[in-house]
Design an enzyme around this catalytic site. Structure first.
Site, PDB file in Angstrom:
ATOM      1  N   ASP A   1      49.238  37.797  -9.402  1.00  0.00           N
ATOM      2  CA  ASP A   1      50.407  38.655  -9.631  1.00  0.00           C
ATOM      3  C   ASP A   1      50.131  40.103  -9.210  1.00  0.00           C
ATOM      4  OD1 ASP A   1      52.790  37.549 -10.459  1.00  0.00           O
ATOM      5  OD2 ASP A   1      52.192  37.362 -12.560  1.00  0.00           O
TER       6      ASP A   1
ATOM      7  N   LYS B   1      57.783  27.454  -9.134  1.00  0.00           N
ATOM      8  CA  LYS B   1      56.475  27.853  -8.603  1.00  0.00           C
ATOM      9  C   LYS B   1      55.620  26.608  -8.353  1.00  0.00           C
ATOM     10  CE  LYS B   1      56.595  32.426 -10.646  1.00  0.00           C
ATOM     11  NZ  LYS B   1      56.320  33.314 -11.786  1.00  0.00           N
TER      12      LYS B   1
ATOM     13  N   GLN C   1      52.849  33.585 -17.081  1.00  0.00           N
ATOM     14  CA  GLN C   1      54.277  33.870 -16.933  1.00  0.00           C
ATOM     15  C   GLN C   1      54.728  34.863 -18.009  1.00  0.00           C
ATOM     16  OE1 GLN C   1      56.377  32.690 -14.431  1.00  0.00           O
ATOM     17  NE2 GLN C   1      57.837  34.132 -15.301  1.00  0.00           N
TER      18      GLN C   1
END
Ligand code: NAD
Length: 281
Positions: free
Chosen positions: A119, A52, A96
């Protein structure tokens, strides 16, 4: 059969995003920023976060990874999120997953300012997506959606079957297809006759986590089949779709690996840029 090349589509999307970041930089004299919080030392999480960060740098975003040990207190993480929420240089925040057991995942998700929730997991964004309003959209289903639209720009009236009802994949995927005026059936572990449901579909999205569940004789000729699954087996990584069988019937199919996976990170970058743009209005 069209082999849907997710690697190529993701590279094209990243190139578009890179241009967009350069334009935003000259217009606003600043670039969107992505901050990722990584807790613990799980190897897959570390690899995801490294990828990422690399992709974010490649398109010109300001990117930062904040690392905590497994033993970090929930309070410390929540306080850091509050700090990032009020930091104007941070456009997107991602924690995460998975988290250590002593940290409440939902509390962490809800602590993130919905306008920085790249997200798309915050209940506000989930609600906005299901109401058809502007929102951050979870990256994997967004990637699937963009791949489907490349094959079939007009989805109106198509029959879509989503296999799996997770908050991460199946549910947001269903909302995206509904928004495109598909007739959507969402199926799951308690569905009585999955094969019969799939046989009705013009579009199948499989997000289950069972190796090669969707077989060749489950798929109508000319269906578009998107395989989200990533399953480790003795024969390597396979998807939720039996690739060899389904490729004989389908009009288009994503491979695993090289299909949906690469689009997921590209969509995270897109979400970060979209959060930045909304914050500049
Ligand atoms: P999950 O375990 O949260 O959900 C699985 C869903 O499948 C559940 O809703 C369950 O009801 C359904 N299901 C289980 N058995 C079934 C059956 N026999 N028939 C029909 N439905 C059944 O999984 P998830 O997080 O949505 O992930 C699904 C898969 O996608 C996994 O293989 C995961 O590794 C992969 N994944 C890939 C990406 C990517 O970027 N490509 C991202 C996230 C997840």
């Amino acid at each position: 059969m069209i082999l849907i090349n997710g690697k190529k589509a993701a590279a094209e999307l990243r190139a578009e995003l890179k241009e967009e970041v350069a334009e935003l930089k000259s217009k606003h004299n600043k670039v969107p920023g992505l901050t990722v919080i990584l807790i613990g030392d799980l190897t897959p999480s570390q690899i995801y976060v490294r990828n990422k960060e690399k992709s974010a740098n490649e398109v010109g975003l300001k990117s930062e990874v904040i690392k905590y040990p497994d033993s970090v207190e929930e309070k410390t993480v929540l306080e850091k999120i509050q700090e990032l929420n009020s930091d104007e240089t941070v456009s997107g925040i991602l924690v995460q997953l998975p988290l250590p057991k002593h940290i409440d995942k939902q509390k962490v998700i809800e602590a993130i300012d919905p306008s920085k929730d790249v997200d798309g997991f915050h209940p506000m964004n989930v609600g906005n997506l299901s109401s058809g309003y502007e929102s951050s959209i979870p990256c994997t289903p967004l990637g699937c959606y963009l791949l489907i639209k490349k094959i079939e720009p007009n989805l109106s009236g198509k029959k879509a079957v989503v296999v799996g009802r997770s908050n991460l994949n199946g549910k947001p995927m269903t909302q995206l297809l509904l928004k495109e005026n598909c007739t959507v059936t969402i199926t799951h572990s308690k569905t009585k006759d999955l094969k019969a449901e799939c046989l009705e579909a013009d579009i199948i999205v499989a997000a289950v986590g069972i190796p090669e569940l969707v077989r060749g004789d489950w798929v109508k000729k000319d269906a578009i089949v998107i395989d989200v699954g990533i399953n480790k087996t003795d024969n390597g990584i396979v998807g939720d779709v039996h690739f060899d069988e389904v490729s004989k019937n389908a009009k288009a199919l994503t491979p695993v690996p090289g299909g949906v996976g690469p689009m997921t990170i590209a969509c995270l970058l897109k979400n970060t840029i979209d959060c930045f743009k909304r914050s500049q209005i």
